[in-house]
Design an enzyme around this catalytic site. Structure first.
Site, PDB file in Angstrom:
ATOM      1  N   SER A   1      -7.109   2.987  -8.176  1.00  0.00           N
ATOM      2  CA  SER A   1      -8.385   3.195  -7.474  1.00  0.00           C
ATOM      3  C   SER A   1      -8.794   4.658  -7.384  1.00  0.00           C
ATOM      4  O   SER A   1      -9.940   4.964  -7.088  1.00  0.00           O
ATOM      5  CB  SER A   1      -8.311   2.602  -6.064  1.00  0.00           C
ATOM      6  OG  SER A   1      -7.335   3.276  -5.282  1.00  0.00           O
TER       7      SER A   1
ATOM      8  N   TYR B   1      11.166  12.094  -2.097  1.00  0.00           N
ATOM      9  CA  TYR B   1      10.221  11.771  -3.173  1.00  0.00           C
ATOM     10  C   TYR B   1      10.866  12.022  -4.539  1.00  0.00           C
ATOM     11  O   TYR B   1      10.802  11.173  -5.442  1.00  0.00           O
ATOM     12  CB  TYR B   1       8.959  12.627  -3.013  1.00  0.00           C
ATOM     13  CG  TYR B   1       7.980  12.530  -4.166  1.00  0.00           C
ATOM     14  CD1 TYR B   1       7.195  11.398  -4.334  1.00  0.00           C
ATOM     15  CD2 TYR B   1       7.846  13.574  -5.085  1.00  0.00           C
ATOM     16  CE1 TYR B   1       6.292  11.311  -5.386  1.00  0.00           C
ATOM     17  CE2 TYR B   1       6.947  13.498  -6.127  1.00  0.00           C
ATOM     18  CZ  TYR B   1       6.164  12.360  -6.285  1.00  0.00           C
ATOM     19  OH  TYR B   1       5.284  12.273  -7.325  1.00  0.00           O
TER      20      TYR B   1
ATOM     21  N   SER C   1       7.429  11.811 -12.347  1.00  0.00           N
ATOM     22  CA  SER C   1       6.971  13.151 -11.951  1.00  0.00           C
ATOM     23  C   SER C   1       7.968  14.170 -12.495  1.00  0.00           C
ATOM     24  O   SER C   1       9.119  13.831 -12.778  1.00  0.00           O
ATOM     25  CB  SER C   1       6.939  13.253 -10.419  1.00  0.00           C
ATOM     26  OG  SER C   1       6.587  14.565 -10.016  1.00  0.00           O
TER      27      SER C   1
END
Ligand code: NAP
Length: 257
Positions: free
Chosen positions: A15, A157, A143
């Site tokens: 989105s 993360y 990442s």
């Protein structure tokens, strides 16, 4: 440009940000695209934008990928709407900051639920449709943070983004017999809506640490995904591509002088 005109794609987290960039590039290469996220308004806006840019077919699926049942429901709805699935871009992810000193069990559970379990369960749910496709592709958004670099405040993360790569290597072997490839893109600092809010001075400072002199765009990531989703990449599996403008290359700040 790769021809994806006979390809059906689901982009989770499509989105906004990198996911929307992936959807833009794949749709412009001819793919029928399903975009999923939790927020229905942003999804509708993304779909309007993709259609206005000439996308062949755009489907929206509102849902969470943070649990097995919910991730499976998202994938099933996309497969039903598209009439099958050839490419899963498992991109949805979160990156809340938490220093080790303050990190709660809930912080760790939440980020692993979305970034790791969400990835694994999305892929698991997509396997029957990707097998039926005969040219199935999975592309994960990992990442540089975790697999290559570190940043204070994002240790949990980084652990999730490294975990995605551990997952993909074994999954690539398991799914090879079904002719499904599993690969990842590792973005550096990408200029998304969230990052743009940090201000021009901050962004200019970030850009100075990148040999190519600029932050990446969501479309830069999308082009790498388009390659991995293409017929031309049929023999590439279990691999990851760093897309970071050279950010991880300098061995010290002096290397950039
Ligand atoms: P973003 O702009 O915050 O977009 C994240 C997308 O994922 C949104 O569509 C969001 O929509 C969706 N999402 C978040 N949690 C979800 C959940 N539980 N279930 C379903 N959808 C969910 O983030 P981004 O920067 O584009 O990051 C996308 C991916 O790239 C992430 O995996 C991130 O780790 C990775 N990445 C980003 C950068 C960067 O510089 N931006 C660098 C390296 C890697 P809703 O919130 O409405 O659900």
């Amino acid at each position: 440009m790769f021809d994806l005109s006979d390809v059906r794609v689901l982009v989770t987290g499509g989105s906004r940000g990198i996911g929307l960039g992936i959807a833009r590039v794949l749709a412009s290469a001819g793919a029928a695209v399903a975009v999923s996220a939790r927020g229905a308004d942003a999804l509708a806006a993304a779909a309007d934008e993709l259609r206005a840019a000439g996308a062949r077919e755009v489907v929206t699926v509102a849902g969470d990928i943070g649990s097995r049942a919910a991730a499976s429901a998202v994938v099933d709805e996309a497969v039903a709407a598209l009439g099958g699935l050839d490419v899963l871009c498992a991109n949805a992810g979160i990156f809340p900051e938490a220093r080790l000193a303050d990190m709660t069990e809930g912080d760790v559970d939440t980020i692993f639920d979305v970034n790791v379990k969400g990835t694994i369960f999305s892929v698991q749910a997509a396997v029957p449709a990707l097998t039926a496709s005969g040219r199935g592709r999975v592309v994960l958004t990992s990442s540089i943070t975790g697999p290559v670099t570190g940043y204070p405040g994002w240790s949990h993360y980084g652990a999730t983004k490294a975990a995605q790569l551990g997952f993909l290597r074994s999954a690539a072997i398991e799914l090879a017999t079904a002719r499904i490839t599993v690969n990842a893109v590792l973005p550096g600092n990408v200029l998304t809506e969230g990052l743009a809010g940090l201000g021009e001075d901050y962004l200019a400072q970030m850009a100075r640490s990148i040999p190519l002199g600029a932050l990446g765009t969501p479309e830069d990531i999308g082009h790498a995904v388009a390659f991995l989703a293409s017929r031309e990449a049929a023999y590439v599996t279990g691999q990851s591509i760093v897309v970071d403008g050279g950010q991880t290359l300098p061995e010290s700040p002096e290397a950039l002088a």
